[in-house]
Design a protein around this motif. Sequence first.
Motif, PDB file in Angstrom:
ATOM      1  N   VAL A 197       0.867  -1.116  -0.093  1.00 40.63           N
ATOM      2  CA  VAL A 197      -0.056  -0.025  -0.169  1.00 40.63           C
ATOM      3  C   VAL A 197       0.749   1.268  -0.224  1.00 40.63           C
ATOM      4  N   CYS A 198       0.540   2.134  -0.839  1.00 41.97           N
ATOM      5  CA  CYS A 198       1.403   3.568  -0.944  1.00 41.97           C
ATOM      6  C   CYS A 198       0.187   4.658  -1.039  1.00 41.97           C
ATOM      7  N   ASP A 199       0.364   5.299  -0.198  1.00 43.47           N
ATOM      8  CA  ASP A 199      -0.673   6.578  -0.420  1.00 43.47           C
ATOM      9  C   ASP A 199      -0.064   7.915  -0.855  1.00 43.47           C
TER      10      ASP A 199
ATOM     11  N   TYR B 288      -2.951  -8.866   4.049  1.00 46.23           N
ATOM     12  CA  TYR B 288      -4.294  -8.553   2.893  1.00 46.23           C
ATOM     13  C   TYR B 288      -5.165  -8.207   3.865  1.00 46.23           C
TER      14      TYR B 288
ATOM     15  N   ILE C  59     -10.079  -2.452   2.712  1.00 43.86           N
ATOM     16  CA  ILE C  59     -10.059  -1.168   2.592  1.00 43.86           C
ATOM     17  C   ILE C  59     -11.092  -0.146   3.265  1.00 43.86           C
TER      18      ILE C  59
ATOM     19  N   SER D   5      -8.815   8.147  -3.641  1.00 48.21           N
ATOM     20  CA  SER D   5      -9.181   8.174  -2.113  1.00 48.21           C
ATOM     21  C   SER D   5      -9.601   9.451  -1.645  1.00 48.21           C
TER      22      SER D   5
ATOM     23  N   LYS E  61      -4.533   6.096  -3.608  1.00 50.15           N
ATOM     24  CA  LYS E  61      -4.062   4.773  -3.252  1.00 50.15           C
ATOM     25  C   LYS E  61      -3.226   4.097  -4.233  1.00 50.15           C
TER      26      LYS E  61
ATOM     27  N   ILE F 268      -1.785   0.141  -4.862  1.00 53.27           N
ATOM     28  CA  ILE F 268      -1.896  -0.889  -4.272  1.00 53.27           C
ATOM     29  C   ILE F 268      -1.474  -1.997  -4.869  1.00 53.27           C
TER      30      ILE F 268
ATOM     31  N   CYS G 151      -1.711  -6.342  -5.364  1.00 56.32           N
ATOM     32  CA  CYS G 151      -2.140  -7.416  -4.712  1.00 56.32           C
ATOM     33  C   CYS G 151      -1.552  -8.786  -5.558  1.00 56.32           C
TER      34      CYS G 151
END
Length: 354
Positions: A38-40, A54, A57, A147, A160, A162, A164
């Motif tokens: 995760v990176c904002d 995991y 959100i 977001s 955001k 992300i 996965c």
Amino acid sequence: MEVASRKINVEKSKTTKINDVDFDNLKFGSVYTDHMLVCDYKNGRWENPKITPYQPISLNPASKIFHYGQSIFEGMKAYKDANGEAWLFRPLDNHKRLNISARRLAIPEIPQEHFMEGLTALLNLEKDWIPTTPGSSLYIRPFIFASGEGFHASPADEYKFIICFAPSGPYFSGKVSVLIEEKYSRSANGGVGYAKAGGNYAGQFYPTQLAIEKGYNQVIWTDDNTHEYIEEAGAMNIFIRIGDTLLTGPTSDRILDGITRKSILELANVQGIKTEVRKISVSEVVEAAKSGTLKEMFGAGTAAVISPIATFGYQGTDYDLPELPDSYASQLKKSITDIQYNKSEDKFGWRHKV
């Protein structure tokens, strides 16, 4: 655990789901690994990525992703060779294309170090999740969405990023039948068809469902203006073999610059397969089917690599394609997957060791 950068904080999951997974019978993209990246984006910059268990959100209902659709993604895979080493396939191309999509949707571009270091760190943590059953791989889904909050129709101020993972089996199995679309379009000139925007795919679902109700698996998309030219196959680029020439349409505002597509064209050139990148008319394909010169049609994309088409329908008539013992589709798919799984020499520099 060794990570690619000290910038990335890692919060390990206290439990693992891996022992509950049947790796010999994986559906595509329905089982998820223990961790995610995760990176904002806040205050005008991307913060340091972090790895967390995991988890769901939590978003404010006013988050702009829900209202104005600022959402983009990529599709990648990680592979494990016979020695247990992990590999990626052309990952910098995925990073480049993600930023092309970001620019088109007014989303801040993600720095290469955030993308590659984050992806590498997450893969180092989740290597045991890469399946070894033939035809399987670890599907990688990087995505960015808005977001930031507000009902005003403008780009968000927060996002955001992300990544996965989903250990997956083959995307398609069996023979694929398609319907050439005559009414609906997936994209238009000046639009976002060349970007991997979530809304592009949402707009495909209804026409595809109509085709499924008629007994087909997918839709062949045609140009938005006249519906006279073939453009894509479902969510994939399309290749058509007439005689011994392999055809595909040129990239444009409407057609995604597929990484598998580019790989096929380069491999075909090396292997002496004649290719043409040009507009392909529906009438040309139908006439070739009637005359017997239409040899193959196949979709090309990360998920399926190459998906041969057995039948296409147009204006109430179905046209069956011949089953060839040594098709271009099987030949090119083997060439690509042999590189991906480190079974052959990589003359192109596509393979990236994790």
